[in-house]
Design a protein around this motif. Structure first.
Motif, mmCIF file in Angstrom:
data_model
loop_
_atom_site.group_PDB
_atom_site.id
_atom_site.type_symbol
_atom_site.label_atom_id
_atom_site.label_comp_id
_atom_site.label_asym_id
_atom_site.label_seq_id
_atom_site.Cartn_x
_atom_site.Cartn_y
_atom_site.Cartn_z
ATOM 1 N N PHE A 141 -13.270 -8.061 13.912
ATOM 2 C CA PHE A 141 -11.979 -7.958 14.928
ATOM 3 C C PHE A 141 -12.186 -6.646 15.735
ATOM 4 N N ALA A 142 -13.115 -5.612 15.409
ATOM 5 C CA ALA A 142 -13.328 -4.619 16.266
ATOM 6 C C ALA A 142 -14.182 -5.189 17.344
ATOM 7 N N LEU A 162 -12.940 -8.646 3.282
ATOM 8 C CA LEU A 162 -12.077 -7.989 4.145
ATOM 9 C C LEU A 162 -13.038 -7.081 5.148
ATOM 10 N N THR A 163 -13.990 -6.614 4.686
ATOM 11 C CA THR A 163 -15.160 -5.803 5.493
ATOM 12 C C THR A 163 -15.607 -6.785 6.721
ATOM 13 N N SER A 164 -15.851 -7.970 6.548
ATOM 14 C CA SER A 164 -16.379 -8.686 7.666
ATOM 15 C C SER A 164 -15.225 -8.716 8.692
ATOM 16 N N PHE A 165 -13.969 -9.191 8.250
ATOM 17 C CA PHE A 165 -12.755 -9.291 9.087
ATOM 18 C C PHE A 165 -12.662 -8.044 9.978
ATOM 19 N N GLY A 166 -12.499 -6.831 9.291
ATOM 20 C CA GLY A 166 -12.326 -5.522 10.096
ATOM 21 C C GLY A 166 -13.550 -5.386 11.145
ATOM 22 N N THR A 205 -8.035 1.390 26.957
ATOM 23 C CA THR A 205 -7.850 0.041 27.707
ATOM 24 C C THR A 205 -6.919 -0.806 27.507
ATOM 25 N N LEU A 206 -6.392 -0.859 26.087
ATOM 26 C CA LEU A 206 -5.339 -2.013 25.673
ATOM 27 C C LEU A 206 -3.775 -1.256 25.297
ATOM 28 N N GLY A 207 -3.855 0.121 24.860
ATOM 29 C CA GLY A 207 -2.499 0.581 24.717
ATOM 30 C C GLY A 207 -2.748 1.052 23.245
ATOM 31 N N GLU A 208 -1.487 1.880 22.888
ATOM 32 C CA GLU A 208 -1.503 2.540 21.799
ATOM 33 C C GLU A 208 -1.414 1.548 20.370
ATOM 34 N N ILE A 209 -0.500 0.453 20.654
ATOM 35 C CA ILE A 209 -0.245 -0.300 19.506
ATOM 36 C C ILE A 209 -1.614 -1.132 19.070
ATOM 37 N N VAL A 210 -2.204 -1.483 20.412
ATOM 38 C CA VAL A 210 -3.491 -2.330 19.806
ATOM 39 C C VAL A 210 -4.746 -1.237 19.293
ATOM 40 N N ALA A 211 -4.444 0.011 19.796
ATOM 41 C CA ALA A 211 -5.639 0.956 19.062
ATOM 42 C C ALA A 211 -5.119 1.323 17.704
ATOM 43 N N TRP A 212 -3.728 1.288 17.533
ATOM 44 C CA TRP A 212 -3.270 1.660 15.918
ATOM 45 C C TRP A 212 -3.669 0.018 15.077
ATOM 46 N N ILE A 213 -3.617 -0.927 15.603
ATOM 47 C CA ILE A 213 -4.008 -2.088 14.793
ATOM 48 C C ILE A 213 -5.550 -2.120 14.722
ATOM 49 N N ILE A 214 -6.347 -1.747 15.598
ATOM 50 C CA ILE A 214 -7.620 -1.701 15.228
ATOM 51 C C ILE A 214 -8.164 -0.552 14.383
ATOM 52 N N GLY A 215 -7.441 0.812 14.538
ATOM 53 C CA GLY A 215 -7.710 1.694 13.801
ATOM 54 C C GLY A 215 -7.269 1.366 12.086
ATOM 55 N N TRP A 216 -6.421 0.818 12.248
ATOM 56 C CA TRP A 216 -5.965 0.332 10.853
ATOM 57 C C TRP A 216 -7.068 -0.720 10.361
ATOM 58 N N ALA A 217 -7.373 -1.682 11.172
ATOM 59 C CA ALA A 217 -8.455 -2.545 10.869
ATOM 60 C C ALA A 217 -9.715 -2.054 10.334
ATOM 61 N N ILE A 273 -10.262 0.667 8.755
ATOM 62 C CA ILE A 273 -10.191 0.891 7.372
ATOM 63 C C ILE A 273 -10.972 -0.422 6.316
ATOM 64 N N MET A 274 -10.502 -1.521 6.716
ATOM 65 C CA MET A 274 -11.266 -2.275 6.242
ATOM 66 C C MET A 274 -12.833 -2.372 6.303
ATOM 67 N N GLU A 275 -13.260 -2.018 7.405
ATOM 68 C CA GLU A 275 -14.699 -2.055 7.563
ATOM 69 C C GLU A 275 -15.465 -1.253 6.840
ATOM 70 N N TYR A 276 -14.850 0.147 7.195
ATOM 71 C CA TYR A 276 -15.545 1.543 6.651
ATOM 72 C C TYR A 276 -15.151 1.898 5.525
ATOM 73 N N ALA A 277 -13.913 2.087 5.182
ATOM 74 C CA ALA A 277 -13.323 2.432 3.795
ATOM 75 C C ALA A 277 -13.695 1.573 2.599
ATOM 76 N N LEU A 278 -13.267 0.326 2.999
ATOM 77 C CA LEU A 278 -13.522 -0.824 1.811
ATOM 78 C C LEU A 278 -15.120 -1.205 1.684
ATOM 79 N N GLY A 279 -15.621 -1.027 2.905
ATOM 80 C CA GLY A 279 -17.203 -1.201 3.005
ATOM 81 C C GLY A 279 -17.936 -0.346 2.157
ATOM 82 N N ALA A 280 -17.559 0.681 2.409
ATOM 83 C CA ALA A 280 -18.289 2.073 1.455
ATOM 84 C C ALA A 280 -18.026 1.676 -0.214
ATOM 85 N N THR A 281 -16.567 1.393 -0.498
ATOM 86 C CA THR A 281 -16.132 1.032 -1.620
ATOM 87 C C THR A 281 -16.910 -0.089 -2.315
ATOM 88 N N THR A 282 -17.107 -1.221 -1.581
ATOM 89 C CA THR A 282 -17.801 -2.505 -2.132
ATOM 90 C C THR A 282 -19.300 -2.165 -2.228
#
Length: 522
Positions: A444-445, A437-441, A99-111, A113-122
């Motif tokens: 943002f999603a 940081l988990t909340s931000f990700g 819907t929004l294009g590759e650069i936006v998709a990359w940004i949300i995919g990168w974000a 990581i803050m929700e899922y990977a850092l969330g699992a870590t925390t």
């Protein structure tokens, strides 16, 4: 090609139809609801309830949960529309790409990581703390804390070795030292304190390893274990509600919200009707996790029908449990007591103080928290590996992240790499760094998925939508406004760290991902 090149919807649908080479479709509606409940009900139910009640809403925290749930529903309806229409792993990343294009998709995919990977870590770090609590502190401090968590805290008989002016300040058998006091200790006492310092958080590594191995074994097996965990922890919550109902004191619910002039509640969102809204902003984060259901869309047997059921069904189940739990908790104990006793221990305090003969239930609640943490970690690791899988399939990450196990058909290498990343973080980094940081990700999603529904309704109005979010554009706009407002409300340090992480993501995109993108290559 343009940075905003979009992935054709037909290509996504073709991927979804390729069941012979992709992820195995093994999940039914019950599994999906259990995944959502598993991700949502963690310590948030036991900690956030008391926090919101003590800090802002009083007994009206029940209404705070309803308001927070409505805010989640805005985003949940948008997720449900996309998950049924584009049943591909990757969740918000995939929807943004279409819907929004590759650069936006990359940004949300990168974000994400803050929700899922850092969330699992925390959560794994919190799991370690509660395990040690359940075991009565049997795990030495140094083996369940980061090396950056310098003790400055001494317990037990060792306190007697300190000068009277320090030992006399010990509270409840614990001596806390400031940095200046720590630096001024004699070599002997310095070594004594250092022996209490953290070295490595082994329990957090252990739970990450076990759950990563389970995910590699198979999604169906992981969903089965998650369902068992969900049944056990929900059963404990229901027992507390059923037993606690008979111990409620109606006087604790009057007045129903914090009255004006209450000391410590001078802020606008700290009392009265506005305090209920302040409580909603606190308990909102107890709902985080339902979006992880959408990452399993490519593994659902009938995603067009089952994904909306899984996403919205888990929200409904958790909202009902949250309202009943908060009503009973604030009826058993007065909301003023939660701030005095510590919000983390509020449920155990209410049981031990007011529910005579049910002290065993306090231990059961600690077990429920451990189970809740376990299922949250499991779903977060599942979600992150599926986002990585989709990004690697598109060429934005190395192919290793999309390699499937020849027998189990799970992204096993992605799970292994994710374990190494999360395990190192959990072993050596304090929980406080990863927290918000988990909340931000997440938020943002939510914003981008809500915006994506608006864009897709205009760009592809005729595409089949097995589930349609109602009242568009009102619902997506409300989702953007509510979630965007909560991002702004995050503290400055969290926002700075989040934007630094996003800046690093852009560097990775331009140095690697843009050059290897399959769409950019045509």
């Amino acid at each position: 090609m343009s940075l905003f090149v979009k992935k054709p919807l037909g290509q996504l649908l073709a991927q979804a139809a390729d069941t012979g080479h992709g992820l195995k479709r093994t999940l039914g509606p019950g599994n999906l609801i259990a995944l959502g409940v598993g991700a949502i009900i963690g310590a948030g139910l036991f900690v956030r309830t008391a926090a919101a009640s003590a800090e802002a809403a009083g007994p009206a925290v029940t209404i705070s949960f309803i308001i927070a749930a409505v805010g989640c529903v805005f985003a949940g309806l948008c997720y449900a529309e996309f998950a049924a229409m584009i049943p591909i792993a990757g969740s918000a990343y995939t929807y943004a790409y279409a819907t929004l294009g590759e650069i936006v998709a990359w940004i949300i995919g990168w974000a994400l990581i803050m929700e899922y990977a850092l969330g699992a870590t925390t959560v794994s770090i919190s799991w370690s703390e509660y395990l040690n609590k359940l075991l009565g502190g049997a795990i030495p401090y140094k083996w369940c804390h980061s090396p950056f968590e310098h003790i400055h805290q001494v317990t037990g008989a060792a306190i007697a070795q300190f000068p009277p002016d320090l030992a006399g300040t010990a509270k409840q058998g614990v001596l806390m030292l400031s940095d200046r006091q720590f630096d001024g200790l004699t070599p002997h006492l310095h070594d004594l304190v250092t022996s209490y310092s953290g070295c490595m958080n082994l329990p957090s590594i252990l739970i990450l390893l076990l759950l990563s191995a389970l995910l590699i074994k198979g999604t169906a097996e992981s969903a089965f274990v998650n369902s068992l965990i969900v049944i056990l922890k929900v059963a404990i919550v229901l027992v507390f509600i059923a037993v606690g109902w008979g111990f409620m004191n109606p006087a604790n619910h009057h007045p129903y919200y914090i009255p004006d002039g209450m000391p410590g509640h001078e802020g606008f969102f700290k009392h009265g009707i506005p305090g209920i809204l302040g409580g909603a902003s606190i308990v909102f984060f107890a709902f985080i996790g339902f979006d992880a259901v959408s990452t399993a869309a490519q593994e659902a047997k009938n995603p067009k029908k089952d994904m909306p059921i899984g996403i919205l069904g888990s929200l409904v189940v958790c909202t009902i449990l949250y309202i009943l739990f908060s009503y009973v908790l604030t009826g058993v104990a007065n909301w003023k007591e939660f701030a005095l006793q510590g919000k983390e221990a509020s449920v155990a305090y209410a049981i031990n103080t007011y529910m005579t003969g049910y002290h065993w239930l306090a231990t059961a609640v600690t077990i429920a928290i451990l189970l809740g943490f376990s299922s949250v970690i499991l779903v977060m690791l599942l979600g992150q590996s599926r986002v990585f899988y989709s990004m690697a399939n598109d060429g934005l990450l190395p192919k290793v992240f999309s390699d499937l196990h020849p027998k189990f058909r799970t992204p096993y290498k992605s799970n292994m790499i994710l374990f190494l990343f999360a395990g190192l973080f959990a072993a050596f980094i304090p929980e406080s760094i990863a927290g918000d940081l988990t909340s931000f990700g997440t938020l943002f999603a939510f914003v981008l998925v809500s915006a994506g529904v608006l864009v897709m309704r205009k760009s592809d109005p005729d595409v089949e939508r097995p589930f349609r979010a109602p009242w568009v554009p009102v619902i997506p706009i409300l989702g953007i406004v509510v979630c965007g407002g909560m991002i702004i409300a995050l503290d400055v340090h969290t926002l700075m760290a989040a934007f630094s992480w996003m800046a690093l993501g852009l560097v990775v995109y331009f140095l690697y991902s843009k050059k290897h993108s399959k769409l950019q290559k045509g």
